[in-house]
Enzyme design. Sequence first.
Site, short mmCIF file in Angstrom:
data_model
loop_
_atom_site.label_atom_id
_atom_site.label_comp_id
_atom_site.label_asym_id
_atom_site.label_seq_id
_atom_site.Cartn_x
_atom_site.Cartn_y
_atom_site.Cartn_z
N ASP A 23 22.60 48.46 22.85
CA ASP A 23 23.47 48.22 24.01
C ASP A 23 23.73 49.49 24.82
O ASP A 23 24.00 50.54 24.26
CB ASP A 23 24.85 47.72 23.53
CG ASP A 23 24.79 46.38 22.84
OD1 ASP A 23 25.81 45.67 22.84
OD2 ASP A 23 23.73 46.03 22.27
N HIS A 34 25.51 48.97 28.12
CA HIS A 34 26.75 48.57 28.80
C HIS A 34 27.12 49.48 29.95
O HIS A 34 28.24 50.00 30.02
CB HIS A 34 27.91 48.49 27.80
CG HIS A 34 27.89 47.22 27.00
ND1 HIS A 34 27.93 45.99 27.58
CD2 HIS A 34 27.82 47.01 25.67
CE1 HIS A 34 27.88 45.06 26.64
NE2 HIS A 34 27.81 45.64 25.47
N HIS A 51 25.11 39.72 27.41
CA HIS A 51 25.74 40.08 28.68
C HIS A 51 24.80 39.95 29.86
O HIS A 51 25.20 40.17 31.00
CB HIS A 51 26.32 41.50 28.60
CG HIS A 51 27.67 41.54 27.95
ND1 HIS A 51 28.84 41.61 28.66
CD2 HIS A 51 28.02 41.48 26.65
CE1 HIS A 51 29.86 41.61 27.82
NE2 HIS A 51 29.39 41.53 26.60
N ASP A 111 33.57 34.53 51.49
CA ASP A 111 33.04 35.57 52.35
C ASP A 111 33.52 36.96 51.96
O ASP A 111 33.35 37.91 52.71
CB ASP A 111 33.38 35.27 53.81
CG ASP A 111 34.88 35.06 53.99
OD1 ASP A 111 35.32 34.67 55.08
OD2 ASP A 111 35.62 35.27 53.01
N SER A 150 36.32 38.40 51.84
CA SER A 150 37.24 39.08 52.73
C SER A 150 38.41 39.65 51.95
O SER A 150 39.19 40.43 52.47
CB SER A 150 37.75 38.09 53.78
OG SER A 150 38.35 37.00 53.11
N GLU A 178 44.84 27.24 49.02
CA GLU A 178 43.87 27.44 47.94
C GLU A 178 44.55 28.09 46.74
O GLU A 178 44.33 27.72 45.59
CB GLU A 178 42.74 28.37 48.40
CG GLU A 178 41.75 27.72 49.32
CD GLU A 178 40.82 28.76 49.96
OE1 GLU A 178 41.23 29.93 50.10
OE2 GLU A 178 39.72 28.37 50.33
N ASP A 191 50.50 34.77 57.93
CA ASP A 191 49.41 34.11 58.66
C ASP A 191 48.74 33.05 57.82
O ASP A 191 47.66 32.58 58.11
CB ASP A 191 48.38 35.15 59.12
CG ASP A 191 47.68 35.80 57.92
OD1 ASP A 191 46.72 36.54 58.14
OD2 ASP A 191 48.12 35.56 56.78
N GLU A 228 45.93 42.55 46.40
CA GLU A 228 47.29 43.06 46.40
C GLU A 228 48.16 42.26 45.46
O GLU A 228 48.99 42.80 44.74
CB GLU A 228 47.89 42.94 47.81
CG GLU A 228 47.63 44.15 48.67
CD GLU A 228 48.38 44.09 49.98
OE1 GLU A 228 47.83 44.57 50.98
OE2 GLU A 228 49.52 43.56 49.99
#
Lengths: 747, 149
Positions: free
Chosen positions: A181, A183, A243, A679, A681, A688, A721, A728
């Site tokens: 391995d 890794h 893995h 996407d 972002s 969601e 928004d 965060e």
Amino acid sequence: MGCGTSVAIENQGKPRGHSETAMKAAILIQRWYRRYIARLEMRRRYTWNIFQSIEYAGEQDQLQLSSFFSFMLDNFTQLNGNGPDLISHLLDSVVDPLTEEVRQTRYEQIVVPDSYTGPRLTFPLSVSDTNALLSAFKEQQTLHGKYVLQLLHETKKFLKQMPNVIYLSTSYAKEITICGDLHGSLDDLLLIFYKNGLPSDENPYIFNGDFVDRGKKSMEIIIILFAFLLLYPDHMHLNRGNHEDHIMNLRYGFTKEVMQKYKAHGRDILQLLQDVFSLLPVATVIDNKVLIVHGGISDNTDLDFLSSVERYRVKSALRLPKRSLDHLEVVSSRSSSRQGRVGLESPRSLGRSSRASRKRKSHLTRQASCSSSSSSSSSSSLCSPRLLSRNTSRNTLRNTAMNTPRNTPRKTPQHPPSPSLPSPTDMLQVPFLDSIMSLAPPEPSREEMEWRQIVDLLWSDPKCQNGCSPNTFRGGGCYFGPDVTQRLLQKHGFCLLIRSHECKQEGYELCHDGQVITIFSASNYYEEGSNRGAYIKIGPELVPRFFQYQVSRSTRKLTLHQRVSVAEGSALKALQEKLFAHRSELMAGFQQYDKNNTGRISTGEWATVVESVLKMDLPWRTLRPRLVRLAPDGNVEYESCFEAVSPGQSVPQVTPNLAETLYRYRTDLAIIFNIIDKDHSGQISIEEFRQTWKLFSSHLGVDVDDQAIDDMARSIDFNKDGSIDFNEFLEAFRVVHKLDVKEQQHG
Amino acid sequence: MFEQAQIQEFKEAFTIMDQNRDGFIDKNDLRDTFAALGRLNVKQEEIDEMLKEAPGPINFTVFLTMFGEKLKGADPEETILNAFKVFDPEGKGTLKKDFVTEMLTTQADRFSREEMEQMFTAFPPDVAGNLDYKNLVYIITHGEEKDQE
């Protein structure tokens, strides 16, 4: 050897008559020093145990998460208006609509800006390309996405021609080097090349899987390995590890690394990698005598069957093959007013009725159950099986047991989780409308058998006792005993099994009477100083030679004591975080023993509670002094075990309980959010977020107030928004170690 | 003989030694433990001797009887310093490396070559070959005290 008759003693002027006192003094010193070393050794060993426990607990978590994905795929039809496609895209295998030629042209057309100073590869590759790559990576450069895509594309074409099992021979003078391995630890790979030379016609190499995840340079490692693979196809060989699996990569860091390094091409790269990984051979044999696989074997392992398997269909060990319902015998075990129709419903109605039946607490139970249930059969079981009805609509058997704790990551197979398949004797019980129906599970299909063969090779671990049992510690593959090894080796006339998969203190370890070697090449895997790495060189006489090394950040060597302390400190921090993450359960347990609210319980009581909540098999009494304070009367002040760790920042509208839950599932949530965020972002919509969180918590059986979630979601939407920056959000649920803060404050 | 709490601690020590987790300490477990303690290449005979001392296979009860006493307690700093002072009657505070080697490898519970090397790696003598034993004792006893907090 004699007793004190050397000249040196004369010079020191010791009177000979004191020999009895001298001997007593010597004994005292010897015993005292040995006890010190023994204590250090004990600390080193339990540190090791802690790291391993946490590592395997993480693998169990991954299993839990995978079953959640299946659950979401089958039950949650509307997510951002994209239906299950969103999740399918990353979890199911996608057939590339474009032909190879078209793809190739597309990659060639990618424009690389003049400002790019990294290597520019040309195909077919030459030594100057590999040299350029090595220099570039030593200088911390990143290879441009175009070349990554081209490299992966060529690698995929190449691997398609490879069989599942590669047969090699050592010619008269050549030694083959076998590495374990890595890794993502580029330093270790470079150190191996430095000590042992680069791969070439004169210097063949086998890399035994687990090139990626955990370390930060997984991409660089596979670029180098694949480049050498294309350059020296007969002298460079790669085995697949557990893995090399896109679902594992979601949790263990490789996906994140790719997306961070390759913003524009990341998704394409990940998609290609899925195929490349599944095309890696699963075993290598040297001189028809030495078998090399990443994990191990099982009593089912059949090399002949294995050569005929379609390995590329097993994209991930954590996505179980679909099963056919055609041969099901459906027996209704309870009569109900709705009885009559024996077929199974379409997904939506079954989903709805399962949700409805969930509310009425009618569980899906099985004799053998999987990680989120509490039954205790030890036979192998299925997590989130998928069934096809005659109408080929997708039905699901869900394990929706609600209030069940996660299973113990123990080595002895008392508890069930294991993504292996039910044996024919298991009965599956399905909620159907108002009744529970018993179904005899179908015979394993060819696809399942193929899946099992591969998963066994990639996930199994050797054990000391005879026999073969499901590997409940990891949740995949088997534990295989010396008798299983003996039988397989004898059957094929082999003399040795070389495998990796487990970190070893010295970089390698022998077991099963020398018939099995574990080789592990990522030094300092758990922490600086935790272990060495090693590689094997083996020549025509088939006697392995071991070479060890250790990458060191500092040039000054740490003493044994310092190394143990650093590793131990790290392990203890991880444990403290685990305690914090389960605070409410632990406090509830402690208070059971403390009816008078004194804040204290005995050491034994403390250890019992911690062990039963965390489900980690560690020497808690030995660890006690490092984790919790003693009162003057010798009892444990149990609340002090949460003092070392505190939340990083306070999030408004979040109760401590909710904060704790979010902290515990941070990693899972991060993975889920990354999938939803198509996407990349970094933002997802509040809707969601709410829906995902609700699903996730209900799947886990976590009791969370809907209102609290709504409030929290709204409060996190800082610019109002309607979208949340989930990075965060997750940052808010980190913890800090108070000692670290103090150190930083005092410089 | 031992309190319940102590027995639990020993149980943990036993488990740590029982590497293959089969409930018995066998010669492989012993050899691994010795190796980890710096005593590599322990002779087969020595291990056999130790195993022979036990009335049967070394399970936890036997372990308690054989090793229990040895696991208890820590010697105070004073005692160890006095032991070293036996070899340093002039009270210089240091001992010659060669002498220390002689003293510890040739009598009583002899240190092996590896153990001796290990000690000098962790506590190196100065260029003149003097081992500051006061420092050694201090570090070990005070380092340990912190562990027991």
